[in-house]
Design a protein around this motif. Structure first.
Motif, PDB file in Angstrom:
ATOM      1  N   GLN A  52     -28.171  39.116 -13.777  1.00  0.00           N
ATOM      2  CA  GLN A  52     -27.708  38.083 -12.863  1.00  0.00           C
ATOM      3  C   GLN A  52     -28.233  36.727 -13.333  1.00  0.00           C
ATOM      4  O   GLN A  52     -29.380  36.609 -13.756  1.00  0.00           O
ATOM      5  CB  GLN A  52     -28.190  38.359 -11.455  1.00  0.00           C
ATOM      6  N   TYR A  53     -27.381  35.727 -13.229  1.00  0.00           N
ATOM      7  CA  TYR A  53     -27.732  34.372 -13.641  1.00  0.00           C
ATOM      8  C   TYR A  53     -27.456  33.406 -12.499  1.00  0.00           C
ATOM      9  O   TYR A  53     -26.540  33.620 -11.709  1.00  0.00           O
ATOM     10  CB  TYR A  53     -26.912  33.967 -14.868  1.00  0.00           C
ATOM     11  N   ILE A  54     -28.271  32.367 -12.422  1.00  0.00           N
ATOM     12  CA  ILE A  54     -28.099  31.354 -11.387  1.00  0.00           C
ATOM     13  C   ILE A  54     -28.131  29.967 -12.027  1.00  0.00           C
ATOM     14  O   ILE A  54     -28.626  29.781 -13.139  1.00  0.00           O
ATOM     15  CB  ILE A  54     -29.198  31.460 -10.304  1.00  0.00           C
ATOM     16  N   THR A  55     -27.597  29.014 -11.295  1.00  0.00           N
ATOM     17  CA  THR A  55     -27.605  27.635 -11.777  1.00  0.00           C
ATOM     18  C   THR A  55     -29.018  27.066 -11.672  1.00  0.00           C
ATOM     19  O   THR A  55     -29.875  27.594 -10.947  1.00  0.00           O
ATOM     20  CB  THR A  55     -26.665  26.759 -10.940  1.00  0.00           C
ATOM     21  N   LEU A  56     -29.239  25.956 -12.370  1.00  0.00           N
ATOM     22  CA  LEU A  56     -30.529  25.273 -12.258  1.00  0.00           C
ATOM     23  C   LEU A  56     -30.785  24.825 -10.826  1.00  0.00           C
ATOM     24  O   LEU A  56     -31.907  24.929 -10.329  1.00  0.00           O
ATOM     25  CB  LEU A  56     -30.573  24.048 -13.176  1.00  0.00           C
ATOM     26  N   THR A  57     -29.751  24.333 -10.165  1.00  0.00           N
ATOM     27  CA  THR A  57     -29.914  23.868  -8.786  1.00  0.00           C
ATOM     28  C   THR A  57     -30.361  25.004  -7.878  1.00  0.00           C
ATOM     29  O   THR A  57     -31.294  24.841  -7.076  1.00  0.00           O
ATOM     30  CB  THR A  57     -28.606  23.246  -8.267  1.00  0.00           C
ATOM     31  N   ASN A  58     -29.729  26.170  -8.004  1.00  0.00           N
ATOM     32  CA  ASN A  58     -30.127  27.315  -7.183  1.00  0.00           C
ATOM     33  C   ASN A  58     -31.540  27.780  -7.520  1.00  0.00           C
ATOM     34  O   ASN A  58     -32.321  28.112  -6.630  1.00  0.00           O
ATOM     35  CB  ASN A  58     -29.138  28.461  -7.327  1.00  0.00           C
ATOM     36  N   ALA A  59     -31.885  27.811  -8.795  1.00  0.00           N
ATOM     37  CA  ALA A  59     -33.234  28.200  -9.203  1.00  0.00           C
ATOM     38  C   ALA A  59     -34.259  27.211  -8.649  1.00  0.00           C
ATOM     39  O   ALA A  59     -35.333  27.603  -8.192  1.00  0.00           O
ATOM     40  CB  ALA A  59     -33.333  28.272 -10.719  1.00  0.00           C
ATOM     41  N   SER A  60     -33.920  25.931  -8.673  1.00  0.00           N
ATOM     42  CA  SER A  60     -34.807  24.901  -8.148  1.00  0.00           C
ATOM     43  C   SER A  60     -35.091  25.133  -6.667  1.00  0.00           C
ATOM     44  O   SER A  60     -36.239  25.046  -6.225  1.00  0.00           O
ATOM     45  CB  SER A  60     -34.171  23.529  -8.361  1.00  0.00           C
ATOM     46  N   LYS A  61     -34.061  25.446  -5.919  1.00  0.00           N
ATOM     47  CA  LYS A  61     -34.225  25.699  -4.485  1.00  0.00           C
ATOM     48  C   LYS A  61     -34.985  26.995  -4.225  1.00  0.00           C
ATOM     49  O   LYS A  61     -35.863  27.048  -3.361  1.00  0.00           O
ATOM     50  CB  LYS A  61     -32.863  25.746  -3.804  1.00  0.00           C
ATOM     51  N   MET A  62     -34.669  28.037  -4.959  1.00  0.00           N
ATOM     52  CA  MET A  62     -35.288  29.343  -4.738  1.00  0.00           C
ATOM     53  C   MET A  62     -36.767  29.358  -5.088  1.00  0.00           C
ATOM     54  O   MET A  62     -37.565  30.019  -4.421  1.00  0.00           O
ATOM     55  CB  MET A  62     -34.577  30.417  -5.567  1.00  0.00           C
ATOM     56  N   PHE A  63     -37.130  28.650  -6.165  1.00  0.00           N
ATOM     57  CA  PHE A  63     -38.492  28.734  -6.676  1.00  0.00           C
ATOM     58  C   PHE A  63     -39.292  27.452  -6.488  1.00  0.00           C
ATOM     59  O   PHE A  63     -40.409  27.338  -6.992  1.00  0.00           O
ATOM     60  CB  PHE A  63     -38.467  29.145  -8.152  1.00  0.00           C
ATOM     61  N   ALA A  64     -38.741  26.489  -5.764  1.00  0.00           N
ATOM     62  CA  ALA A  64     -39.431  25.229  -5.447  1.00  0.00           C
ATOM     63  C   ALA A  64     -39.932  24.521  -6.708  1.00  0.00           C
ATOM     64  O   ALA A  64     -41.066  24.066  -6.781  1.00  0.00           O
ATOM     65  CB  ALA A  64     -40.576  25.480  -4.471  1.00  0.00           C
ATOM     66  N   LEU A  65     -39.059  24.455  -7.705  1.00  0.00           N
ATOM     67  CA  LEU A  65     -39.369  23.755  -8.948  1.00  0.00           C
ATOM     68  C   LEU A  65     -38.354  22.636  -9.141  1.00  0.00           C
ATOM     69  O   LEU A  65     -37.199  22.760  -8.743  1.00  0.00           O
ATOM     70  CB  LEU A  65     -39.282  24.706 -10.142  1.00  0.00           C
ATOM     71  N   SER A  66     -38.784  21.572  -9.784  1.00  0.00           N
ATOM     72  CA  SER A  66     -37.855  20.477 -10.041  1.00  0.00           C
ATOM     73  C   SER A  66     -36.859  20.875 -11.132  1.00  0.00           C
ATOM     74  O   SER A  66     -37.133  21.756 -11.959  1.00  0.00           O
ATOM     75  CB  SER A  66     -38.616  19.224 -10.475  1.00  0.00           C
ATOM     76  N   LEU A  67     -35.724  20.206 -11.118  1.00  0.00           N
ATOM     77  CA  LEU A  67     -34.727  20.447 -12.167  1.00  0.00           C
ATOM     78  C   LEU A  67     -35.311  20.119 -13.536  1.00  0.00           C
ATOM     79  O   LEU A  67     -35.055  20.832 -14.509  1.00  0.00           O
ATOM     80  CB  LEU A  67     -33.478  19.607 -11.903  1.00  0.00           C
ATOM     81  N   LYS A  68     -36.093  19.053 -13.607  1.00  0.00           N
ATOM     82  CA  LYS A  68     -36.714  18.653 -14.883  1.00  0.00           C
ATOM     83  C   LYS A  68     -37.624  19.765 -15.416  1.00  0.00           C
ATOM     84  O   LYS A  68     -37.586  20.087 -16.603  1.00  0.00           O
ATOM     85  CB  LYS A  68     -37.504  17.363 -14.691  1.00  0.00           C
ATOM     86  N   THR A  69     -38.409  20.365 -14.537  1.00  0.00           N
ATOM     87  CA  THR A  69     -39.295  21.455 -14.954  1.00  0.00           C
ATOM     88  C   THR A  69     -38.490  22.652 -15.432  1.00  0.00           C
ATOM     89  O   THR A  69     -38.805  23.246 -16.481  1.00  0.00           O
ATOM     90  CB  THR A  69     -40.226  21.867 -13.798  1.00  0.00           C
ATOM     91  N   LEU A  70     -37.450  23.014 -14.701  1.00  0.00           N
ATOM     92  CA  LEU A  70     -36.627  24.152 -15.112  1.00  0.00           C
ATOM     93  C   LEU A  70     -35.939  23.891 -16.448  1.00  0.00           C
ATOM     94  O   LEU A  70     -35.860  24.782 -17.299  1.00  0.00           O
ATOM     95  CB  LEU A  70     -35.595  24.476 -14.041  1.00  0.00           C
ATOM     96  N   ARG A  71     -35.467  22.673 -16.665  1.00  0.00           N
ATOM     97  CA  ARG A  71     -34.855  22.333 -17.961  1.00  0.00           C
ATOM     98  C   ARG A  71     -35.866  22.519 -19.088  1.00  0.00           C
ATOM     99  O   ARG A  71     -35.554  23.071 -20.139  1.00  0.00           O
ATOM    100  CB  ARG A  71     -34.337  20.896 -17.952  1.00  0.00           C
ATOM    101  N   ARG A  72     -37.087  22.026 -18.858  1.00  0.00           N
ATOM    102  CA  ARG A  72     -38.130  22.140 -19.877  1.00  0.00           C
ATOM    103  C   ARG A  72     -38.463  23.611 -20.154  1.00  0.00           C
ATOM    104  O   ARG A  72     -38.560  24.027 -21.320  1.00  0.00           O
ATOM    105  CB  ARG A  72     -39.389  21.391 -19.433  1.00  0.00           C
ATOM    106  N   LEU A  73     -38.629  24.414 -19.101  1.00  0.00           N
ATOM    107  CA  LEU A  73     -38.941  25.833 -19.275  1.00  0.00           C
ATOM    108  C   LEU A  73     -37.826  26.566 -20.019  1.00  0.00           C
ATOM    109  O   LEU A  73     -38.089  27.431 -20.848  1.00  0.00           O
ATOM    110  CB  LEU A  73     -39.182  26.493 -17.911  1.00  0.00           C
TER     111      LEU A  73
END
Length: 70
Positions: free
Chosen positions: A5-26
C-alpha cells in the motif's frame, strides 16, 4: 500476501505528524521507500513508514505526544 500500500506525502504527513519537507528528505535519502508517479509525485510505502517508526522509539513517543495520546 497483500499488495503493498502506498500513500501520498500529504496523507503520510497527516498520519505521522511530519512535515512535507521532512518526508521529502526521508524519501530522497532512501530512509523511507516508495516510488514516483509519471508526473513526479512521491508515493510512500506504508510498510516503509511502519518500519521507520518502529526503529525510532523516541519518534513514536513524540508523535503520540503531538497527537495528544500520551
Amino acid at each position: 500476501m497483500t499488495a503493498p500500500q502506498y500513500i501520498t506525502l500529504t496523507n503520510a504527513s497527516k498520519m505521522f505528524a511530519l512535515s512535507l519537507k521532512t518526508l521529502r528528505r526521508l524519501f530522497d535519502d532512501g530512509t523511507i521507500s516508495g516510488y514516483r508517479t509519471e508526473g513526479g509525485h512521491r508515493r510512500i510505502s506504508l510498510e516503509s513508514m511502519r518500519q521507520f517508526v518502529e526503529r525510532d522509539d523516541a519518534f513514536v513517543l513524540d508523535v503520540l505526544h503531538r497527537m495528544g495520546l500520551r
